[in-house]
Design a protein around this motif. Structure first.
Motif, PDB file in Angstrom:
ATOM      1  N   TYR A 342       0.858  -1.180   0.000  1.00 21.53           N
ATOM      2  CA  TYR A 342       0.000   0.000   0.000  1.00 21.53           C
ATOM      3  C   TYR A 342       0.898   1.235   0.000  1.00 21.53           C
ATOM      4  O   TYR A 342       2.060   1.168   0.395  1.00 21.53           O
ATOM      5  CB  TYR A 342      -0.877   0.062   1.265  1.00 21.53           C
ATOM      6  CG  TYR A 342      -1.799  -1.113   1.477  1.00 21.53           C
ATOM      7  CD1 TYR A 342      -3.155  -1.012   1.197  1.00 21.53           C
ATOM      8  CD2 TYR A 342      -1.321  -2.322   2.000  1.00 21.53           C
ATOM      9  CE1 TYR A 342      -4.027  -2.072   1.427  1.00 21.53           C
ATOM     10  CE2 TYR A 342      -2.176  -3.393   2.211  1.00 21.53           C
ATOM     11  CZ  TYR A 342      -3.525  -3.265   1.928  1.00 21.53           C
ATOM     12  OH  TYR A 342      -4.379  -4.319   2.151  1.00 21.53           O
ATOM     13  N   ARG A 343       0.352   2.374  -0.411  1.00 24.07           N
ATOM     14  CA  ARG A 343       1.067   3.637  -0.246  1.00 24.07           C
ATOM     15  C   ARG A 343       0.980   4.081   1.216  1.00 24.07           C
ATOM     16  O   ARG A 343       0.075   3.672   1.948  1.00 24.07           O
ATOM     17  CB  ARG A 343       0.466   4.727  -1.131  1.00 24.07           C
ATOM     18  CG  ARG A 343       0.505   4.453  -2.627  1.00 24.07           C
ATOM     19  CD  ARG A 343       0.038   5.682  -3.398  1.00 24.07           C
ATOM     20  NE  ARG A 343      -1.210   6.241  -2.869  1.00 24.07           N
ATOM     21  CZ  ARG A 343      -2.430   5.844  -3.243  1.00 24.07           C
ATOM     22  NH1 ARG A 343      -2.574   4.865  -4.137  1.00 24.07           N
ATOM     23  NH2 ARG A 343      -3.511   6.412  -2.725  1.00 24.07           N
ATOM     24  N   ASP A 345      -0.030   6.834   2.352  1.00 26.35           N
ATOM     25  CA  ASP A 345      -1.294   7.511   2.636  1.00 26.35           C
ATOM     26  C   ASP A 345      -2.486   6.555   2.660  1.00 26.35           C
ATOM     27  O   ASP A 345      -3.617   6.976   2.913  1.00 26.35           O
ATOM     28  CB  ASP A 345      -1.543   8.663   1.655  1.00 26.35           C
ATOM     29  CG  ASP A 345      -1.658   8.218   0.204  1.00 26.35           C
ATOM     30  OD1 ASP A 345      -1.675   6.997  -0.067  1.00 26.35           O
ATOM     31  OD2 ASP A 345      -1.739   9.096  -0.682  1.00 26.35           O
ATOM     32  N   GLN A 346      -2.228   5.263   2.437  1.00 31.77           N
ATOM     33  CA  GLN A 346      -3.269   4.242   2.554  1.00 31.77           C
ATOM     34  C   GLN A 346      -3.141   3.457   3.856  1.00 31.77           C
ATOM     35  O   GLN A 346      -3.714   2.384   3.992  1.00 31.77           O
ATOM     36  CB  GLN A 346      -3.201   3.269   1.367  1.00 31.77           C
ATOM     37  CG  GLN A 346      -3.540   3.872   0.014  1.00 31.77           C
ATOM     38  CD  GLN A 346      -3.364   2.865  -1.116  1.00 31.77           C
ATOM     39  OE1 GLN A 346      -2.273   2.324  -1.330  1.00 31.77           O
ATOM     40  NE2 GLN A 346      -4.439   2.608  -1.847  1.00 31.77           N
ATOM     41  N   GLU A 349      -6.371   2.298   5.472  1.00 29.17           N
ATOM     42  CA  GLU A 349      -6.984   1.235   4.666  1.00 29.17           C
ATOM     43  C   GLU A 349      -6.257  -0.087   4.884  1.00 29.17           C
ATOM     44  O   GLU A 349      -6.892  -1.145   5.010  1.00 29.17           O
ATOM     45  CB  GLU A 349      -6.938   1.627   3.191  1.00 29.17           C
ATOM     46  CG  GLU A 349      -7.452   0.545   2.241  1.00 29.17           C
ATOM     47  CD  GLU A 349      -7.262   0.900   0.776  1.00 29.17           C
ATOM     48  OE1 GLU A 349      -7.312  -0.030  -0.058  1.00 29.17           O
ATOM     49  OE2 GLU A 349      -7.046   2.091   0.462  1.00 29.17           O
ATOM     50  N   ASP A 353      -7.885  -3.461   6.271  1.00 31.30           N
ATOM     51  CA  ASP A 353      -7.822  -4.710   5.510  1.00 31.30           C
ATOM     52  C   ASP A 353      -7.263  -5.845   6.367  1.00 31.30           C
ATOM     53  O   ASP A 353      -7.749  -6.986   6.311  1.00 31.30           O
ATOM     54  CB  ASP A 353      -6.947  -4.535   4.265  1.00 31.30           C
ATOM     55  CG  ASP A 353      -7.662  -3.806   3.139  1.00 31.30           C
ATOM     56  OD1 ASP A 353      -8.869  -3.489   3.298  1.00 31.30           O
ATOM     57  OD2 ASP A 353      -7.016  -3.546   2.107  1.00 31.30           O
TER      58      ASP A 353
END
Length: 367
Positions: A342-343, A345-346, A349, A353
């Motif tokens: 993921y980035r 900034d994720q 999220e 997940d």
């Protein structure tokens, strides 16, 4: 120097991507441009505030990146080197001098307090201190300040996105089997929990040549992955009597049980899973700091059982991490099979997940 960081402003998040200032490295310190960092369950435990973390804070302790600058006296790495980051230790106490830095007498102040030993921070925001120095790094950021004792130089062609989780979760699981419990070829192993640490324990058992490796895991997909990575059997703990299921596979009991779940209703059953002279390793952090493991004393005396807590797989990182990298190169530690990127900034999220079983090991990538 300014950079972007995932800042935790209050207990249990969310993480906010904000601009912070990173200090120049002091003597013995190394500033690393972070390129990848794994998210570990310990990050989330500490993020709850349960261990006294002061907010705002920057966490992250499975960092990997490129050396940007070094402080006075640093000789092991230079700017431009690719490195992995791991836990810190003092290097001077009795455990450290015996190559047992995971049990450093000063582990908490060097890893968990959120400041340097002198009380200063490496990170500020608008001139105000931000808690950092988490595991001697705080790598949920574009740059992190680390130390020679918790930085390992790797090859120039190393894939940092793959190797980042070695710094904590992978070395903890594999080390629990290979180092803490010193598995021998032909022995039998039970692993409770098939997250990143549990799957690493499974692979550690396979590397050690264990004859039978049993994974206990409620999620079907993780049971299947455990079998793919080396488990010989997989048990759903919700399907019936777990002890009977284990004894149905190894009638005399298992030589080793490694708990990576911290789920005490199943952990408590482990005392009845082991064979004579069997040993239990506790890795998973329970939901309550008051959790206890009842030991039937007469039974324990009779079978000569052993139970012990395990930190970081008893790793001496500058020795053990190169061993794990070699196993990965040889195909014996395919950690990319359960990693998802993921980035930065994720990050929220990625955590969501992980909570909902959509990924096992989340790795944040930083440009």
């Amino acid at each position: 120097m300014q950079t972007q960081a995932a800042v935790l402003n209050q207990p249990n998040g969310p993480f906010d991507i904000q601009t912070v200032e990173i200090a120049d490295p002091l003597a013995g310190e190394i500033r690393v441009a972070v390129k990848a960092v794994g998210i570990c369950h310990t990050d989330l435990v500490v993020a709850s505030g349960a261990m006294g973390l002061q907010f705002p804070a920057v966490l992250g302790h499975e960092g990997a990146g490129i050396v940007d600058a070094v402080g006075a006296g640093v000789t092991s790495v230079k700017p431009g080197d690719k490195v992995l980051l791991t836990f810190n230790s003092c290097g001077q106490c009795k455990p450290c001098s015996h190559h047992e830095p995971a049990y450093c007498n000063h582990f908490v102040p060097y890893n968990m307090v959120g400041v340097r030993i002198d009380g200063s921070t490496r990170i500020t925001r608008d001139g105000a201190a931000v808690s950092d120095n988490f595991f001697g790094q705080s790598s949920f950021a574009g740059y992190a300040i680390s130390n020679e004792r918790n930085v390992l130089k790797v090859d120039d062609d190393a894939d940092l996105a793959v190797l980042a989780p070695l710094g904590c979760g992978i070395q903890t699981g594999a080390g629990a089997v290979l180092r803490s419990l010193a598995a021998k070829a032909g022995e039998t192993l039970v692993v409770i929990g098939a997250g990143a640490v549990g799957l690493s324990a499974v692979m550690g058992g396979k590397i050690a040549g264990c004859a039978t490796i049993i994974a206990i895991e409620p999620q079907e997909g993780r049971r299947a992955l455990a079998l793919e990575l080396g488990a010989t059997h997989a048990i759903d703990p919700n399907a019936g009597d777990v002890v009977a299921a284990v004894r149905g596979i190894v009638a005399d009991g298992a030589d080793m049980v490694v708990d990576t779940s911290g789920y005490m209703p199943v952990v408590a059953l482990s005392v009845n899973m082991i064979a004579n002279r069997g040993r239990i390793g506790l890795v998973g952090v329970p939901g309550s700091l008051d959790a206890v493991l009842p030991i039937p004393v007469v039974q324990w005396i009779t079978i000569g059982g052993t139970v012990r807590g395990i930190i970081e797989g008893d790793s001496d990182p500058l020795v053990f991490l190169p061993e794990l990298i070699a196993h990965h190169k040889a195909g014996r530690l395919p950690i990319e099979k359960f990693s998802k990127t993921y980035r930065l900034d994720q990050i929220n999220e990625a955590i969501d997940d992980a909570h909902h079983g959509k990924c096992i090991k989340a790795v944040l990538l930083i440009d």
